[in-house]
Design an enzyme around this catalytic site. Structure first.
Site, PDB file in Angstrom:
ATOM      1  N   GLU A  11       1.130  -1.377   0.125  1.00 30.28           N
ATOM      2  CA  GLU A  11       0.180   0.223  -0.047  1.00 30.28           C
ATOM      3  C   GLU A  11       0.904   1.171   0.234  1.00 30.28           C
ATOM      4  O   GLU A  11       0.433   2.093   1.074  1.00 30.28           O
ATOM      5  CB  GLU A  11      -1.166   0.185   1.530  1.00 30.28           C
TER       6      GLU A  11
ATOM      7  N   GLU B  66      -4.903  -9.011   1.086  1.00 28.04           N
ATOM      8  CA  GLU B  66      -5.534  -7.920   2.451  1.00 28.04           C
ATOM      9  C   GLU B  66      -6.877  -8.207   1.924  1.00 28.04           C
ATOM     10  O   GLU B  66      -7.405  -7.399   0.977  1.00 28.04           O
ATOM     11  CB  GLU B  66      -5.175  -7.454   3.541  1.00 28.04           C
TER      12      GLU B  66
HETATM   13  C1  FCB Z   1      -4.404  -1.763   5.430  1.00 24.89           C
HETATM   14  C2  FCB Z   1      -2.908  -2.392   5.812  1.00 24.89           C
HETATM   15  C3  FCB Z   1      -3.198  -3.182   7.948  1.00 24.89           C
HETATM   16  C4  FCB Z   1      -4.216  -3.126   8.199  1.00 24.89           C
HETATM   17  C5  FCB Z   1      -5.186  -3.501   7.466  1.00 24.89           C
HETATM   18  C6  FCB Z   1      -6.630  -3.221   7.652  1.00 24.89           C
HETATM   19  O1  FCB Z   1      -4.329  -0.590   4.856  1.00 24.89           O
HETATM   20  O2  FCB Z   1      -2.388  -3.143   4.917  1.00 24.89           O
HETATM   21  O3  FCB Z   1      -1.533  -3.212   7.645  1.00 24.89           O
HETATM   22  O4  FCB Z   1      -3.716  -1.916   8.851  1.00 24.89           O
HETATM   23  O5  FCB Z   1      -4.961  -1.802   6.467  1.00 24.89           O
END
Ligand code: FCB
Length: 455
Positions: free
Chosen positions: A172, A358
Site C-alpha cells: 500500500e 488483504e
Molecule cells: C491495511 C493495512 C493493514 C491493516 C489493514 C486494516 O491498509 O495494509 O496493515 O492496517 O489496512
C-alpha cells in the site's frame, strides 16, 4: 445486511492460494531485541497524541517470541500460505550498511517452520516501518531512500531466496505516501503535499529497483500490493462524475498506470499541477517502475463514495459517507465492490495474475462466558466477499489467491489496539490466542475446498 450469496468451495481453482496476512510492526513486538533499530512507527507511536490511548508496537502480539505456536495455529486453520512482512530495521538497523544477522535468523526460522508445515511463505518487504535514520535523511520524498530499499531487498533475497517463492516489494504505497506525508495520519506524520507526491514516485522507483534485486537473486513470483478502491458517485451531478475521475486517479491509477502501463496518467499530472512539478522524475525511471511483474496484490476493504468538495490544498475529490452497513472502522461493507474491482483490473490492465492480499473487517468482538468469540458479522463479511471473488473467477478474472486480514488481532496503526481485525482473538494481557468463530468458518471452508479439489 444484504449479502450476495454464499461461496462454494468448488468455485475456486484447485491450486488457489488460501492464506492469512499480518505485518511486522503490528504483531512482532520485541522492539528493542536482537539489534533491531528504530523505525518511523516507533517514533510516531511514542509521540504523545499520535496513536489512540498512547498504544505502541513495543510488545504487540509478541509474535517475535510466539512465532512457533502461531505457525502451529496456521497449520490448524489449514492455511496454504502466510503473508507477513520483514521489518527493515531488524535487517539493517540504520536503513543502510551493516546487516544484522540476528534479524535475518528470525525470518529464516519462521520461513523454515512454515515450509516444514507445508505453508507457503509470502514475504512483503516493506509494510511501512522505514528505519528512522532514513526518515531523518529525508524519507521517501528523497530519491536515496529508493536505492536503500533496493539494497535491503537484495540482502533479504540473498538470505531467503532459496526458500521463499512469493515476494511483494511494498504494501500500500498510497498509505506510505499520502497518509505518511500529506494527512499525517500515519508515520512519519508530515503535512507536505508536494513531498507526498515525491514519496509516491520514490516508493514506485524503490519498487522497480527492488524488483531488479529480487530477479537478480532468482525470485520466482514477484509483485506489489496496492490498496485499491472502486469509486462510486454520491449522486448523478456532472461535477461528481469528474470528482470520481479525480479520486480514481489519486487512489488507484497513480500507482496502477506507472506500474502496468509505463507512465503516470495525464489527467492525474494535471490534477496535481498545483502541488508538484514532477521534477523528481529522471530519465529511465518510468521503465524501471514498469518492470514486468508476475502478480498484483490487491488489498480491498471498501468502496469509496465520492463527493465534490476538494481536499485542502489539492484539486482532489473528497470521499463522502456511505449508506452501506459499517464496520467498527466506519468502513462501508460492499462485497460486490471486490468483484467489480477485480473485473476492472482485468479489463483495464490485462491478464496479470491477481491475489487478494488483504480483505477483512474490524468488529467489537467480545469473549463470551463460553470462552469463544461469536463474531457472526465477520463471518458474514468474509463469506460475502468470497462469494464476490468467486463470481469474478467465474467471469474469467485470473484471481489466484485470497488472504484474510488478519490472522490475529494486532496493532491497528493510529487506532492502536482498539480495532480487532483477526480471525484469531488476542488477549493482550496474557497473549492468549483464541480462534474466533470466523476463523473456524474459514478453516472449515478451506477444508471443504481441499477435500473437493484433492490437493
Ligand atoms: C491495511 C493495512 C493493514 C491493516 C489493514 C486494516 O491498509 O495494509 O496493515 O492496517 O489496512
Amino acid at each position: 445486511m444484504t449479502l450476495p450469496g454464499t461461496p462454494d468451495p468448488a468455485g475456486f481453482p484447485a491450486d488457489f492460494l488460501w492464506g492469512a496476512a499480518t505485518a511486522a510492526y503490528q504483531i512482532e513486538g520485541a522492539a528493542d531485541e536482537d539489534g533491531r533499530g528504530r523505525s518511523i512507527w516507533d517514533t510516531y507511536s511514542h509521540t504523545p497524541g499520535r496513536v489512540r490511548d498512547g498504544d505502541t508496537g513495543d510488545v504487540a502480539a509478541d509474535h517475535y517470541h510466539r512465532w512457533r505456536d502461531d505457525v502451529a495455529l496456521m497449520a490448524e486453520l489449514g492455511l496454504r500460505s502466510y503473508r507477513f512482512s520483514v521489518a527493515w530495521p531488524r535487517i539493517q538497523p540504520g536503513g543502510r550498511g551493516p546487516v544484522n544477522q540476528k534479524g535475518l535468523d528470525f525470518y529464516r526460522g519462521l520461513v523454515d517452520e512454515l515450509n516444514d508445515r507445508g505453508i507457503e511463505p509470502w514475504i512483503t518487504l516493506y509494510h511501512w516501518d522505514l528505519p528512522q535514520e532514513l526518515e531523518d535523511a529525508g524519507g521517501w520524498p528523497v530519491r536515496d531512500t529508493a536505492e536503500r530499499f533496493a539494497d535491503y531487498a537484495d540482502v533479504v533475497a540473498e538470505a531467503l531466496g532459496d526458500r521463499v517463492r512469493y515476494w511483494t516489494t511494498l504494501n500500500e504505497p498510497w498509505c506510505s505516501s499520502f497518509l505518511g506525508y500529506a494527512s499525517g495520519a500515519h508515520a512519519p506524520g508530515r503535512h507536505e503535499h508536494d513531498a507526498a507526491v515525491a514519496a509516491v514516485h520514490h516508493l514506485l522507483l524503490g519498487h522497480g529497483l527492488g524488483v531488479q534485486a529480487l530477479r537478480a537473486r532468482g525470485a520466482e513470483q514477484v509483485g506489489i500490493t496496492l490498496n485499491l478502491a472502486p469509486m462510486t458517485p454520491v449522486d448523478d451531478h456532472p461535477a461528481v462524475a469528474d470528482a470520481v475521475r479525480r479520486a480514481d486517479g489519486w487512489q488507484n491509477r497513480i500507482f496502477l498506470d506507472p506500474l502496468l502501463r509505463g507512465s503516470y496518467p495525464d489527467d492525474v499530472r494535471a490534477d496535481l499541477a498545483g502541488v508538484t512539478d514532477f521534477s523528481f522524475e529522471q530519465d529511465g525511471d518510468a521503465a524501471t517502475i514498469a518492470a514486468p511483474l508476475d502478480l498484483l496484490g490487491v488489498n480491498y476493504y471498501q468502496t469509496q463514495v465520492v463527493s465534490t468538495s476538494p481536499m485542502p490544498g489539492t484539486n482532489l475529490a473528497a470521499l463522502g459517507p456511505t449508506e452501506t452497513p459499517l464496520t467498527a472502522m466506519g468502513w462501508g461493507v460492499d462485497p460486490e465492490g471486490l468483484g467489480d474491482l477485480l473485473r476492472r483490473l482485468q479489463r483495464d490492465y490485462g491478464d496479470l495474475p491477481l491475489y487478494v492480499t488483504e480483505n477483512g473487517s474490524a468488529y467489537e468482538d467480545v469473549v463470551t462466558a463460553d470462552g469463544a468469540v461469536h463474531d457472526a458479522e465477520r463471518t458474514a463479511f468474509l463469506a460475502a466477499h468470497l462469494a464476490s471473488a468467486q463470481q469474478a473467477i467465474a467471469d474469467g478474472v485470473p484471481l489466484k489467491g485470497y488472504f484474510v486480514w488478519s490472522l490475529m488481532d494486532n496493532f491497528e496503526w493510529a487506532h492502536g489496539y482498539s480495532k480487532r481485525f483477526g480471525v484469531v482473538h488476542v488477549d493482550y494481557a496474557t497473549q492468549q490466542r483464541r480462534v474466533k468463530d470466523s476463523g473456524r468458518w474459514y478453516a472449515d471452508f478451506l477444508r471443504a475446498h481441499r477435500d473437493r479439489s484433492g490437493y
